[in-house]
Design a protein around this motif. Structure first.
Motif, PDB file in Angstrom:
ATOM      1  N   THR A 115       0.842  -1.195   0.000  1.00 56.66           N
ATOM      2  CA  THR A 115       0.000   0.000   0.000  1.00 56.66           C
ATOM      3  C   THR A 115       0.875   1.241   0.000  1.00 56.66           C
ATOM      4  O   THR A 115       1.530   1.550   0.994  1.00 56.66           O
ATOM      5  CB  THR A 115      -0.914   0.017   1.235  1.00 56.66           C
ATOM      6  N   TYR A 175      -8.995   5.107  -3.092  1.00 55.32           N
ATOM      7  CA  TYR A 175      -8.429   3.764  -3.151  1.00 55.32           C
ATOM      8  C   TYR A 175      -8.235   3.391  -4.626  1.00 55.32           C
ATOM      9  O   TYR A 175      -9.179   3.481  -5.421  1.00 55.32           O
ATOM     10  CB  TYR A 175      -9.374   2.739  -2.538  1.00 55.32           C
ATOM     11  N   GLU A 179      -1.277  -1.407  -4.461  1.00 56.92           N
ATOM     12  CA  GLU A 179      -2.385  -0.490  -4.232  1.00 56.92           C
ATOM     13  C   GLU A 179      -1.855   0.897  -3.897  1.00 56.92           C
ATOM     14  O   GLU A 179      -0.695   1.080  -3.518  1.00 56.92           O
ATOM     15  CB  GLU A 179      -3.292  -1.006  -3.117  1.00 56.92           C
TER      16      GLU A 179
END
Length: 216
Positions: free
Chosen positions: A120, A209, A186
């Motif tokens: 992330t 996101y 991500e």
């Protein structure tokens, strides 16, 4: 408002330990202007997660890229085209912020995942400054399926597709959901949003996101 980091789950992945207020959410323009007429857009419920794991945004996840620091972020749908500066942690453990005076500048958490590698990655920027809208003023208007492009120092471009845009009050911020580990590449793009107080500024965060869907 962002949170203080502690590292868990391997290189590049981070979750939040404690709440720390900082200048990203001060809302100095609105404080000076004294009106909500200029409030930034906020995401609608239709842009929230649907439980499709990101694939509902129309493009499947792409294979991870090797680590490479990012230099620039572009979000064509909201006219963002900004250089990136590396962000570390302050002495109190909160994520540092880009200089408020440079409204077209965003930052990335350089001790974490680089955009495009598994994990992330975090990009953050101001919603406004004392002179008016800043780099991520329109972030809350972004919609599912929009593209976020990140120029990497290795000469490549990581292409992400937005699969959700949500806004959270600081008291209900989902730390693990936003900052937790990921098994694919991500990206989170974060600015301030939600309710606004003339005393303390913005009361929450807009979070985009996105997942890697291509590169060039």
């Amino acid at each position: 408002m962002l949170r203080r980091f502690r590292r868990l789950g391997g290189p590049g992945n981070a979750v939040i330990a404690t709440v720390t207020l900082f200048a990203l959410c001060s809302g100095m323009w609105l404080l000076r202007d004294g009106t909500r007429a200029h409030s930034p857009p906020q995401p609608s419920a239709a842009q929230a997660h649907t439980g499709a794991g990101g694939h509902g945004a129309g493009r499947a996840a792409a294979p991870a890229l090797p680590p490479s620091p990012p230099d620039r972020v572009r979000i064509p749908a909201i006219d963002v085209d900004a250089p990136l500066v590396g962000l570390g942690l302050t002495g109190t453990g909160s994520l540092d912020v880009p200089p408020a005076g440079r409204k077209n500048l965003a930052g990335w958490y350089e001790a974490g995942t680089t955009p495009g590698e598994t994990g992330t990655a975090i990009i953050a920027g101001h919603v406004d400054n004392a002179d008016g809208p800043a780099v991520f003023y329109s972030l809350g208007a972004l919609r599912k399926g929009s593209t976020v492009e990140v120029d990497r120092r290795d000469g490549g471009v990581a292409e992400f597709t937005v699969h959700a845009v949500e806004v959270y009050d600081a008291r209900d911020f989902p730390d693990e959901k936003v900052y937790g580990t990921a098994g694919r590449p991500e990206l989170r793009v974060i600015t301030c949003g939600g309710g606004y107080s003339r005393t303390t500024g913005y009361q929450g965060n807009v979070v985009v996101y996105a997942h890697l869907t291509g590169s060039r």
